[in-house]
Write an enzyme that holds these catalytic residues in place. Structure first.
Site, PDB file in Angstrom:
ATOM      1  N   ASP A 136       2.203   0.141 -25.480  1.00 28.33           N
ATOM      2  CA  ASP A 136       3.112   0.494 -24.415  1.00 28.33           C
ATOM      3  C   ASP A 136       3.415  -0.790 -23.632  1.00 28.33           C
ATOM      4  OD1 ASP A 136       4.581   2.216 -22.684  1.00 28.33           O
ATOM      5  OD2 ASP A 136       2.919   2.127 -21.265  1.00 28.33           O
ATOM      6  N   ASP A 148       5.243  -0.961 -19.954  1.00 28.54           N
ATOM      7  CA  ASP A 148       5.043  -0.832 -18.511  1.00 28.54           C
ATOM      8  C   ASP A 148       3.597  -0.437 -18.211  1.00 28.54           C
ATOM      9  OD1 ASP A 148       7.822  -1.157 -17.399  1.00 28.54           O
ATOM     10  OD2 ASP A 148       8.200   0.512 -18.750  1.00 28.54           O
TER      11      ASP A 148
END
Length: 261
Positions: free
Chosen positions: A17, A19
């Site tokens: 991922d 963010d």
């Protein structure tokens, strides 16, 4: 790095991922550049996935480069790609009239697949309402989306994340906009991004054969989605979740890390 290297070496592909894992807004997680370079040095392939649909992959690669993280366009998969997949790809989207509440990444992905984007003023023509993170959200867009959904347009969300981790705290995410529209229409959206499988499956195609390790900062999207597919998981505490949240996790990660380093 020895412990991180040993962990990465147990997998053929690592899906990260962005963010809260690699960066927070425009600030890199300090350990990320060296750690990910070390993973590449082991011959392990990387994919970067994000539920944030506002930027196209090219812009994500540019941002990662500015932050000192090497990435190629084909290694980046966004929830805009997952939205296109959910709506049937080019076969399902060509000529479909779509009202978009979202940023350039979502708009470009839908247009590239052949969708016809309609302005909020033409909401009566919309066959689909596609909602993502929209940093320029206006009441006019929300009003048009609500009217189109109530008139029968298919309601699709790029992702369910209610917050977006930033250096100054948590901003409202696409999931907050979905919740507002659901409250206004009584219609539950279909969701394209994590934890649904489309984003993970597209990342796996980019990497090649597993086994895979998913590295994320959210239990309800990153860990849950990877767990459904039988992937190993690593939770980092540099984003949404912190130590105080661990006792409440419904699914325990295979690995718990302070950050991606």
């Amino acid at each position: 790095m020895p412990e991180a290297g040993a962990l990465a070496g147990g997998y053929r592909g690592i899906v990260l991922d962005l963010d809260g894992v690699v960066y927070l807004g425009d600030e890199v997680v300090p350990a990320a550049p060296a750690a990910l370079a070390g993973v590449r040095g082991l011959g392990v392939r990387l994919a970067f996935v994000t539920n944030n649909s506002s930027r196209p992959p090219e812009r994500v690669v540019e941002k990662l480069g500015r932050l000192g993280v090497k990435a190629a366009v084909e290694e980046v998969v966004t929830s805009a790609d997952a939205t296109v997949r959910l709506l049937g790809g080019e076969h399902g989207l060509r000529g479909t009239r779509v009202l978009v509440v979202g940023g350039p990444g979502l708009r470009q992905a839908l247009e590239a697949a052949g969708a016809r984007l309609v302005d909020p003023s033409a909401w009566r023509q919309a066959e689909v309402v596609a909602v993502g993170f929209d940093p320029e959200l206006t009441y006019d867009r929300l009003r048009a989306a609500a009217l189109a959904i109530r008139a029968g347009a298919r309601f699709v969300g790029s992702n369910p994340d209610t917050t977006l981790p930033m250096p100054d705290g948590f901003w409202p995410g696409a999931g907050a906009t979905l919740a507002m529209l659901q409250a206004a229409t009584g219609v539950r959206p279909e969701v394209a991004g994590k934890p649904e499988p489309a984003l993970f499956e597209t990342a796996a195609e980019a990497i090649g054969p597993g086994p895979y390790l998913m590295v994320g900062d959210r239990a309800d999207t990153d860990l849950d989605g990877a767990h459904r597919l039988g992937w190993a998981t690593a939770l980092v505490l540099s984003g949404v979740l912190g130590p105080r949240d661990l006792p409440d996790l419904a699914i325990a990660p295979d690995h718990l890390l302070a950050d991606v380093g």
